[in-house]
Motif scaffolding. Structure first.
Motif, PDB file in Angstrom:
ATOM      1  N   PRO A  91       6.995   6.176 -12.684  1.00 48.51           N
ATOM      2  CA  PRO A  91       7.117   6.229 -11.366  1.00 48.51           C
ATOM      3  C   PRO A  91       7.532   4.745 -10.769  1.00 48.51           C
ATOM      4  O   PRO A  91       6.965   3.706 -11.159  1.00 48.51           O
ATOM      5  N   VAL A  92       8.046   4.731  -9.790  1.00 44.97           N
ATOM      6  CA  VAL A  92       8.713   3.449  -8.977  1.00 44.97           C
ATOM      7  C   VAL A  92       8.336   3.668  -7.729  1.00 44.97           C
ATOM      8  O   VAL A  92       8.524   4.838  -7.193  1.00 44.97           O
ATOM      9  N   SER A  93       7.708   2.603  -7.102  1.00 46.24           N
ATOM     10  CA  SER A  93       7.390   2.859  -5.559  1.00 46.24           C
ATOM     11  C   SER A  93       8.669   2.900  -4.754  1.00 46.24           C
ATOM     12  O   SER A  93       9.378   2.131  -4.996  1.00 46.24           O
ATOM     13  N   ARG A  94       8.496   3.680  -3.708  1.00 40.02           N
ATOM     14  CA  ARG A  94       9.655   4.092  -2.867  1.00 40.02           C
ATOM     15  C   ARG A  94       9.024   3.769  -1.574  1.00 40.02           C
ATOM     16  O   ARG A  94       9.587   4.225  -0.450  1.00 40.02           O
TER      17      ARG A  94
ATOM     18  N   GLU B   4       0.801  -1.201   0.037  1.00 37.19           N
ATOM     19  CA  GLU B   4      -0.027   0.360  -0.037  1.00 37.19           C
ATOM     20  C   GLU B   4       0.702   1.123   0.070  1.00 37.19           C
ATOM     21  O   GLU B   4       1.572   1.443   0.883  1.00 37.19           O
ATOM     22  N   ASP B   5       0.666   2.071  -1.046  1.00 34.70           N
ATOM     23  CA  ASP B   5       1.447   3.483  -1.222  1.00 34.70           C
ATOM     24  C   ASP B   5       0.619   4.157  -1.945  1.00 34.70           C
ATOM     25  O   ASP B   5       0.708   4.454  -3.324  1.00 34.70           O
ATOM     26  N   PRO B   6      -0.191   5.007  -1.240  1.00 33.53           N
ATOM     27  CA  PRO B   6      -1.024   6.039  -1.946  1.00 33.53           C
ATOM     28  C   PRO B   6      -0.361   6.992  -3.051  1.00 33.53           C
ATOM     29  O   PRO B   6      -0.994   7.522  -3.793  1.00 33.53           O
ATOM     30  N   ILE B   7       0.729   7.467  -2.401  1.00 38.96           N
ATOM     31  CA  ILE B   7       1.353   8.362  -3.317  1.00 38.96           C
ATOM     32  C   ILE B   7       1.755   7.839  -4.650  1.00 38.96           C
ATOM     33  O   ILE B   7       1.503   8.467  -5.703  1.00 38.96           O
ATOM     34  N   PHE B   8       2.200   6.655  -4.576  1.00 37.49           N
ATOM     35  CA  PHE B   8       2.576   6.109  -5.646  1.00 37.49           C
ATOM     36  C   PHE B   8       1.289   5.791  -6.692  1.00 37.49           C
ATOM     37  O   PHE B   8       1.521   5.678  -7.965  1.00 37.49           O
ATOM     38  N   ASP B   9       0.398   5.021  -5.728  1.00 38.20           N
ATOM     39  CA  ASP B   9      -0.749   4.531  -6.904  1.00 38.20           C
ATOM     40  C   ASP B   9      -1.321   6.147  -7.419  1.00 38.20           C
ATOM     41  O   ASP B   9      -1.800   6.092  -8.837  1.00 38.20           O
ATOM     42  N   SER B  10      -1.304   7.209  -6.948  1.00 37.60           N
ATOM     43  CA  SER B  10      -1.731   8.412  -7.583  1.00 37.60           C
ATOM     44  C   SER B  10      -0.955   8.862  -8.687  1.00 37.60           C
ATOM     45  O   SER B  10      -1.508   9.123  -9.886  1.00 37.60           O
ATOM     46  N   LEU B  11       0.336   8.692  -8.761  1.00 40.33           N
ATOM     47  CA  LEU B  11       1.214   9.169  -9.629  1.00 40.33           C
ATOM     48  C   LEU B  11       1.108   8.133 -10.736  1.00 40.33           C
ATOM     49  O   LEU B  11       1.452   8.482 -11.902  1.00 40.33           O
ATOM     50  N   SER B  12       1.119   6.880 -10.380  1.00 36.56           N
ATOM     51  CA  SER B  12       1.083   5.958 -11.666  1.00 36.56           C
ATOM     52  C   SER B  12      -0.114   6.150 -12.534  1.00 36.56           C
ATOM     53  O   SER B  12       0.029   5.847 -13.590  1.00 36.56           O
ATOM     54  N   SER B  13      -1.176   6.470 -11.813  1.00 38.35           N
ATOM     55  CA  SER B  13      -2.503   6.601 -12.527  1.00 38.35           C
ATOM     56  C   SER B  13      -2.256   7.544 -13.338  1.00 38.35           C
ATOM     57  O   SER B  13      -2.791   7.668 -14.450  1.00 38.35           O
TER      58      SER B  13
END
Length: 314
Positions: free
Chosen positions: A309-312, A174-183
């Protein structure tokens, strides 16, 4: 002695006056006779004894009889008299007194070890159950399903196990920032394909298509332009995670701006085409509106894959 109340002379040692019955509270003196104390251990020494009955030390000034045993031997034979006066001198602490004065060290150590073992064992039993699968609720016993029309056996509840593993994986990832940027990144990629297709249509339908086709293409590119603007706003409002995703936000904003520049140029070109009664004669003016789009498309294509974007998430 004189009575302090009636001032008559009364016998020494009287507890009350025989004349006025006044309590005299006189302290009687007890005559110890020739008793003495040992200078080494402090025990009482009977009259005539030549050595201390407790520690066997010789009594100063006393003489041992002709047939009298030495002090060391008499000490083993006679128990002697104990004294309440604490012993003094260099040999005051004897084996007996030391044993009385020191705590029961052995018993204390054994009790401490037993307490630690009980508390430690209880803690280990609570936190580390002997059965590692005690809390596992997954089905592990094979079940015969032949009576239900299935000749096979069910060895475990696969669906349940998969759901549990999926829930654990989702929670860990779960990483909401990454999910938003990926979308937002995916929206830019899809909109870029629409812009490229619109640029191709402009060179055909924009100069030779019907008025309906040109009007529909104008509305379509305006919708794409609005989507791109909304995506850029979404990127800007997304948190950078205390700087963790700052570079990703910057890169996606650049991709969005390059794509919006192409959309603006396309919108102007389609407006000219849609309003022209003879777009074929105005072909040069129409296509001139998107003359700079090739530069922005090159920048987009060169960086879009590297800037994904890559999840961090830690």
């Amino acid at each position: 002695m004189i009575c302090p109340n009636c001032h008559k002379e009364v016998p020494d040692g009287s507890f009350e006056c025989p004349y006025c019955s006044e309590a005299l509270c006189a302290t009687q003196r007890i005559d110890l006779g020739e008793l003495s104390w040992c200078g080494v251990c402090g025990a009482l020494v009977p009259p005539g004894a030549s050595c201390c009955p407790k520690c066997g030390s010789p009594v100063p000034g006393a003489r041992r009889g002709r047939h009298e045993a030495p002090c060391e031997e008499r000490r083993e034979q006679e128990p002697g008299l104990e004294s309440a006066i604490p012993p003094t001198g260099p040999d005051a602490v004897t084996a007996t007194s030391a044993n009385d004065m020191l705590p029961r060290l052995k018993q204390f150590i054994v009790a401490a070890i037993a307490a630690i073992a009980i508390v430690g064992g209880t803690a280990v039993a609570i936190t580390h159950p002997w059965d590692p699968n005690a809390n596992d609720i997954s089905a592990k016993t094979p079940m015969d399903t032949s009576e239900a029309g299935n000749p096979d056996e069910v060895s475990s509840l696969d669906a349940q196990d998969k759901d549990e593993r999926a829930a654990q994986t989702d929670a860990a990832a779960e990483d909401p920032i990454f999910d938003s940027l990926s979308s937002d990144y995916q929206k830019l990629v899809e909109d870029e394909k629409k812009v490229t297709a619109s640029e191709g249509d402009l060179k055909s339908k924009g100069v030779s298509g019907t008025a309906e086709e040109r009007s529909a293409c104008l509305l379509a590119i305006k919708d794409v332009s609005l989507d791109v603007s909304n995506t850029i706003s979404s990127i800007s409002s997304t948190s950078d995670g205390a700087g963790v995703y700052a570079d990703d936000k910057t890169n996606l904003t650049s991709l969005g701006n390059w794509l919006r520049n192409r959309c603006d140029a396309l919108s102007a070109a389609w407006e000219l085409s849609s309003s022209s009664a003879d777009p074929a004669s105005a072909q040069d003016q129409i296509l001139a509106k998107i003359s700079g789009n090739g530069y922005y498309k090159t920048l987009f294509d060169q960086n879009v894959d590297a800037w994904k974007p890559v999840s961090r998430a830690s």
